[in-house]
Design an enzyme around this catalytic site. Structure first.
Site, mmCIF file in Angstrom:
data_model
loop_
_atom_site.group_PDB
_atom_site.id
_atom_site.type_symbol
_atom_site.label_atom_id
_atom_site.label_comp_id
_atom_site.label_asym_id
_atom_site.label_seq_id
_atom_site.Cartn_x
_atom_site.Cartn_y
_atom_site.Cartn_z
ATOM 1 N N ASP A 1 0.863 -1.186 0.000
ATOM 2 C CA ASP A 1 0.000 0.000 0.000
ATOM 3 C C ASP A 1 0.895 1.231 0.000
ATOM 4 O OD1 ASP A 1 -3.242 0.350 0.848
ATOM 5 O OD2 ASP A 1 -1.983 2.145 1.050
ATOM 6 N N THR B 1 -13.692 -3.620 -8.017
ATOM 7 C CA THR B 1 -14.900 -3.593 -8.840
ATOM 8 C C THR B 1 -14.702 -2.568 -9.952
ATOM 9 O OG1 THR B 1 -16.194 -4.154 -6.889
ATOM 10 C CG2 THR B 1 -17.404 -3.204 -8.761
ATOM 11 N N PHE C 1 -16.694 -10.682 -3.396
ATOM 12 C CA PHE C 1 -18.093 -10.653 -2.944
ATOM 13 C C PHE C 1 -18.242 -10.578 -1.431
ATOM 14 C CE2 PHE C 1 -18.065 -12.713 -7.105
ATOM 15 C CZ PHE C 1 -18.983 -11.923 -7.782
ATOM 16 N N LEU D 1 -34.011 -8.970 2.397
ATOM 17 C CA LEU D 1 -35.416 -8.539 2.432
ATOM 18 C C LEU D 1 -35.713 -7.877 3.766
ATOM 19 C CD1 LEU D 1 -37.628 -11.318 0.797
ATOM 20 C CD2 LEU D 1 -36.969 -9.090 -0.124
ATOM 21 N N LYS D 2 -34.684 -7.314 4.384
ATOM 22 C CA LYS D 2 -34.914 -6.644 5.664
ATOM 23 C C LYS D 2 -35.115 -5.155 5.389
ATOM 24 C CE LYS D 2 -33.314 -6.578 10.434
ATOM 25 N NZ LYS D 2 -34.434 -5.714 10.724
ATOM 26 N N ALA D 3 -36.333 -4.716 5.682
ATOM 27 C CA ALA D 3 -36.630 -3.297 5.468
ATOM 28 C C ALA D 3 -35.879 -2.467 6.499
ATOM 29 C CB ALA D 3 -38.135 -3.068 5.606
ATOM 30 N N CYS E 1 -20.143 0.329 -1.268
ATOM 31 C CA CYS E 1 -20.333 -0.367 -2.540
ATOM 32 C C CYS E 1 -21.700 -0.246 -3.199
ATOM 33 C CB CYS E 1 -19.926 -1.816 -2.387
ATOM 34 S SG CYS E 1 -18.130 -1.898 -2.195
HETATM 35 N N1 LIG Z 1 -15.193 -2.756 0.908
HETATM 36 C C1 LIG Z 1 -15.825 -3.841 0.511
HETATM 37 O O1 LIG Z 1 -16.547 -4.456 1.278
HETATM 38 C C2 LIG Z 1 -15.701 -4.354 -0.887
HETATM 39 C C3 LIG Z 1 -15.041 -3.615 -1.858
HETATM 40 N N2 LIG Z 1 -14.957 -4.099 -3.153
HETATM 41 C C4 LIG Z 1 -14.215 -3.357 -4.157
HETATM 42 O O2 LIG Z 1 -12.814 -3.528 -3.889
HETATM 43 C C5 LIG Z 1 -12.087 -2.335 -4.201
HETATM 44 C C6 LIG Z 1 -11.327 -1.860 -2.978
HETATM 45 O O3 LIG Z 1 -12.266 -1.469 -1.992
HETATM 46 P P1 LIG Z 1 -11.819 -1.196 -0.486
HETATM 47 O O4 LIG Z 1 -10.912 -2.281 -0.040
HETATM 48 O O5 LIG Z 1 -13.055 -0.937 0.268
HETATM 49 O O6 LIG Z 1 -10.968 0.141 -0.668
HETATM 50 P P2 LIG Z 1 -10.153 0.981 0.420
HETATM 51 O O7 LIG Z 1 -10.336 2.385 0.068
HETATM 52 O O8 LIG Z 1 -10.493 0.485 1.786
HETATM 53 O O9 LIG Z 1 -8.625 0.549 0.155
HETATM 54 C C7 LIG Z 1 -7.929 0.832 -1.008
HETATM 55 C C8 LIG Z 1 -6.436 0.914 -0.658
HETATM 56 O O10 LIG Z 1 -5.670 1.013 -1.857
HETATM 57 C C9 LIG Z 1 -4.553 1.847 -1.609
HETATM 58 N N3 LIG Z 1 -4.031 2.305 -2.897
HETATM 59 C C10 LIG Z 1 -4.600 3.160 -3.781
HETATM 60 N N4 LIG Z 1 -3.823 3.283 -4.882
HETATM 61 C C11 LIG Z 1 -2.743 2.485 -4.687
HETATM 62 C C12 LIG Z 1 -1.601 2.153 -5.472
HETATM 63 N N5 LIG Z 1 -1.419 2.681 -6.707
HETATM 64 N N6 LIG Z 1 -0.685 1.312 -4.968
HETATM 65 C C13 LIG Z 1 -0.854 0.765 -3.736
HETATM 66 N N7 LIG Z 1 -1.922 1.024 -2.952
HETATM 67 C C14 LIG Z 1 -2.860 1.869 -3.421
HETATM 68 C C15 LIG Z 1 -5.099 2.930 -0.706
HETATM 69 O O11 LIG Z 1 -4.062 3.557 0.030
HETATM 70 C C16 LIG Z 1 -6.056 2.126 0.187
HETATM 71 O O12 LIG Z 1 -5.404 1.678 1.376
HETATM 72 C C17 LIG Z 1 -13.136 -1.349 -4.738
HETATM 73 O O13 LIG Z 1 -13.185 -1.470 -6.135
HETATM 74 C C18 LIG Z 1 -14.443 -1.863 -4.133
HETATM 75 O O14 LIG Z 1 -15.552 -1.528 -4.906
HETATM 76 C C19 LIG Z 1 -15.492 -5.308 -3.507
HETATM 77 C C20 LIG Z 1 -16.139 -6.083 -2.583
HETATM 78 C C21 LIG Z 1 -16.276 -5.675 -1.185
HETATM 79 O O1 LIG Z 2 -19.200 -4.982 -3.315
HETATM 80 C C1 LIG Z 2 -19.179 -4.848 -2.120
HETATM 81 O O2 LIG Z 2 -18.513 -4.015 -1.495
HETATM 82 C C2 LIG Z 2 -20.010 -5.697 -1.218
HETATM 83 O O3 LIG Z 2 -21.275 -5.000 -1.032
HETATM 84 C C3 LIG Z 2 -22.158 -5.659 -0.135
HETATM 85 O O4 LIG Z 2 -21.560 -5.843 1.139
HETATM 86 P P1 LIG Z 2 -21.534 -4.669 2.257
HETATM 87 O O5 LIG Z 2 -21.783 -3.359 1.618
HETATM 88 O O6 LIG Z 2 -20.292 -4.866 3.031
HETATM 89 O O7 LIG Z 2 -22.725 -5.002 3.271
HETATM 90 P P2 LIG Z 2 -24.196 -5.624 3.127
HETATM 91 O O8 LIG Z 2 -24.378 -6.589 4.220
HETATM 92 O O9 LIG Z 2 -24.508 -6.076 1.770
HETATM 93 O O10 LIG Z 2 -25.088 -4.353 3.463
HETATM 94 C C4 LIG Z 2 -25.136 -3.224 2.606
HETATM 95 C C5 LIG Z 2 -26.195 -2.261 3.084
HETATM 96 O O11 LIG Z 2 -27.494 -2.811 2.861
HETATM 97 C C6 LIG Z 2 -28.254 -2.769 4.062
HETATM 98 N N1 LIG Z 2 -29.164 -3.922 4.070
HETATM 99 C C7 LIG Z 2 -28.697 -5.171 3.827
HETATM 100 C C8 LIG Z 2 -29.563 -6.247 3.798
HETATM 101 C C9 LIG Z 2 -30.941 -6.047 4.006
HETATM 102 O O12 LIG Z 2 -31.777 -6.978 3.981
HETATM 103 N N2 LIG Z 2 -31.372 -4.786 4.233
HETATM 104 C C10 LIG Z 2 -30.524 -3.705 4.276
HETATM 105 O O13 LIG Z 2 -30.976 -2.561 4.480
HETATM 106 C C11 LIG Z 2 -27.212 -2.792 5.179
HETATM 107 O O14 LIG Z 2 -27.719 -2.267 6.376
HETATM 108 C C12 LIG Z 2 -26.121 -1.948 4.582
HETATM 109 O O15 LIG Z 2 -26.379 -0.576 4.768
HETATM 110 C C13 LIG Z 2 -22.477 -7.057 -0.710
HETATM 111 O O16 LIG Z 2 -23.333 -7.756 0.199
HETATM 112 C C14 LIG Z 2 -21.200 -7.863 -0.920
HETATM 113 O O17 LIG Z 2 -21.508 -9.109 -1.530
HETATM 114 C C15 LIG Z 2 -20.264 -7.069 -1.833
HETATM 115 O O18 LIG Z 2 -19.033 -7.746 -1.972
#
Ligand SMILES: NC(=O)C1=CN([C@@H]2O[C@H](COP(=O)(O)OP(=O)(O)OC[C@H]3O[C@@H](n4cnc5c(N)ncnc54)[C@H](O)[C@@H]3O)[C@@H](O)[C@H]2O)C=CC1
Ligand SMILES: O=C(O)[C@H]1O[C@H](OP(=O)(O)OP(=O)(O)OC[C@H]2O[C@@H](n3ccc(=O)[nH]c3=O)[C@H](O)[C@@H]2O)[C@H](O)[C@@H](O)[C@@H]1O
Length: 441
Positions: A30, A121, A152, A250-252, A260
């Site tokens: 990082d 993503t 995911f 399906l949780k309102a 994301c």
């Molecule tokens: N947060 C989540 O739950 C999920 C996120 N994603 C996707 O994964 C990707 C990453 O998301 P997060 O982990 O939440 O991001 P984040 O913002 O938490 O972390 C990204 C990291 O990359 C580092 N970075 C940026 N440019 C860099 C470079 N050129 N070289 C080295 N490090 C660098 C930043 O300093 C930061 O620590 C996004 O595309 C997001 O949509 C997919 C599924 C779940």
């Molecule tokens: O691409 C991503 O970053 C991720 O986005 C979501 O994961 P996340 O955002 O961490 O959390 P979720 O549990 O999906 O909840 C998302 C939001 O929906 C809300 N939610 C979820 C479920 C539900 O029934 N009702 C509801 O209001 C949660 O409170 C929260 O604000 C997806 O569930 C992951 O599969 C995916 O990888």
């Protein structure tokens, strides 16, 4: 295998520790030196259950290390995983400049044939774009294949999700590269879907958009339930038993937040727009979600008449429980509007207290516990369904408040519990206890 994971955020960190756990040799990279220093002391920069234990186990065990140097991370790697952020641009489209940057920064340090995995993503076609971008810069001695492998996991259950996911998706245009990434994940024992790169990129957006659609759908049903004196919890249960519908998402509630769903729904609308296609359904999903996030305030206004000069406790600041992530948390908008209505806000969250002030209105006050937050309050807004809040003794809560009213955006309590505690209780898609409020109009 030797793996370099670029980006030590939610996804990169979880991938790093989990790849180490299944036997790979991992270097996490990082650009943020503070993060790297913390990580090498086994301190996680994010709150995620189980993460620090795995960090310590594998750093001390020698299978994992973190660095801010591409020169250190890349030369040995068989697989380079890009897990950097892809934030929204002003028009909603995902910004892939960090992905491009990570790919371009890696190229000078390649010392052998490697596979470049895009886990971030990214819009459909990004794999093709990155491949074209790096093609001319690679030494003729080494090849590099670009593979899509979307993530995911959910925050708060990220490690569990990695080991118990429903599927792993691998999108490769060449069998050999896809096979390397398949072998990398094989020890997880999760079904693997092998597909082409563009379809893999689309699977990620389509999955998040569909889940967001389910949430907005049930929230619309909830709003109707309020008007028709039905109970959305019972409706969800009855619907979810149909296997074709399924009972998850399906949780309102107060609408989806997080880093994301909001970002990815807007990106997919824009991806469609770029093809002159109007993704009408998804535009409505986003609109419904925006309306849902502030519905709780409309109910409060109907209850109090005016919010001016009243003191409110806001319990739950993170966008969901078991995380300290504040990105697109409904608390941001709700608190901003409360302050705009000239109400006083005292906020509390079990883990997001350090991060919250960067996101919330500067007039927000903070308390060290839920009991302190509700002291002499005219009302409580419950915005995150933390277990700690679900365990609250409503009689005790009532005794500490000036006016015993709760606006529960997460349906944490049974109506009967609120009733017997003598609380005015307004939740989502269920009849209001005491009926002193109007349904959302
Ligand atoms: N947060 C989540 O739950 C999920 C996120 N994603 C996707 O994964 C990707 C990453 O998301 P997060 O982990 O939440 O991001 P984040 O913002 O938490 O972390 C990204 C990291 O990359 C580092 N970075 C940026 N440019 C860099 C470079 N050129 N070289 C080295 N490090 C660098 C930043 O300093 C930061 O620590 C996004 O595309 C997001 O949509 C997919 C599924 C779940
Ligand atoms: O691409 C991503 O970053 C991720 O986005 C979501 O994961 P996340 O955002 O961490 O959390 P979720 O549990 O999906 O909840 C998302 C939001 O929906 C809300 N939610 C979820 C479920 C539900 O029934 N009702 C509801 O209001 C949660 O409170 C929260 O604000 C997806 O569930 C992951 O599969 C995916 O990888």
């Amino acid at each position: 295998m030797n793996i370099a994971v670029i980006g030590a955020g939610y996804v990169g960190l979880i991938s790093s520790v989990c790849y180490a756990e299944i036997g790979h040799q991992v270097v996490g990279l990082d650009l943020d030196p503070d993060k790297i220093q913390k990580l090498n002391r086994f301190v996680s920069p994010i709150y995620e259950p189980g993460l620090e234990e795995l960090l310590e186990k594998h750093i001390t065990g020698g299978r994992l290390k973190f660095t801010d140097s591409y020169e250190e991370a890349i030369p040995m790697a068989d697989v380079i995983v890009i897990a950097v952020g892809t934030p929204s641009q002003a028009n909603g489209m995902a910004d892939i400049s960090f992905v491009e940057g990570a790919a371009l920064s890696s190229i000078p340090y390649l010392k052998k044939q490697a596979v470049l995995v895009i886990k971030s993503t990214v819009p459909v076609g990004t794999g093709d774009h990155v491949e074209a971008l790096i093609r001319d810069r690679i030494s003729p001695d080494y090849g590099i294949e670009v593979v899509s492998n979307p993530e995911f996991l959910r925050e708060g259950t990220a490690i569990y999700d990695t080991f118990h996911g429903d599927r792993i998706v691998i999108g490769a245009n060449r069998d050999s590269a896809g096979e390397t990434v398949r072998r990398l994940h094989e020890p997880l024992g999760i079904p693997i879907v092998m597909t082409d790169r563009r379809s893999s990129e689309m699977i990620k957006y389509a999955s998040n958009a569909f889940l967001a659609t389910k949430i907005s759908f049930i929230n619309e049903i909830a709003n109707l339930c309020e008007m028709l004196d039905a109970n959305v919890e019972n409706v969800s249960e009855g619907m979810g038993l149909d296997k074709r519908i399924g009972n998850q998402f399906l949780k309102a509630g107060i609408g989806y937040g997080g880093s994301c769903f909001p970002k990815d729904t807007n990106a997919l609308i824009q991806i469609a727009g770029n093809m002159q296609y109007d993704f009408e359904l998804l535009r409505s999903v986003v609109k419904v979600n925006e309306k849902q996030q502030t519905g709780i305030l409309r109910k409060a206004k109907a209850y109090y008449g005016s919010l001016q000069g009243l003191k409110f406790a806001v319990l739950g600041l993170a966008f969901k429980p078991n995380t300290d992530d504040m990105r697109e948390a409904p608390s941001i908008r709700v608190i901003e509007q409360l302050v705009n209505e000239e109400a006083e806000v005292v906020a509390y969250d079990p883990v997001a207290m350090d991060k919250a002030p960067q996101w919330l209105h500067p007039a927000t006050q903070y308390a060290g516990s839920w009991e302190e937050a509700i002291q002499d309050a005219d009302g409580v807004f419950l915005l995150t369904d933390w277990e700690e809040f679900k365990q609250i003794d409503l009689r005790k809560l009532r005794s500490l408040m000036k006016r015993p009213a709760m606006f529960d955006g997460r349906n944490c309590f049974k109506l009967s519990a609120a009733e017997s505690a003598g609380l005015d209780y307004v939740s989502v898609g269920r009849p209001a206890v005491r009926k002193t409020v109007q349904p959302v109009g």
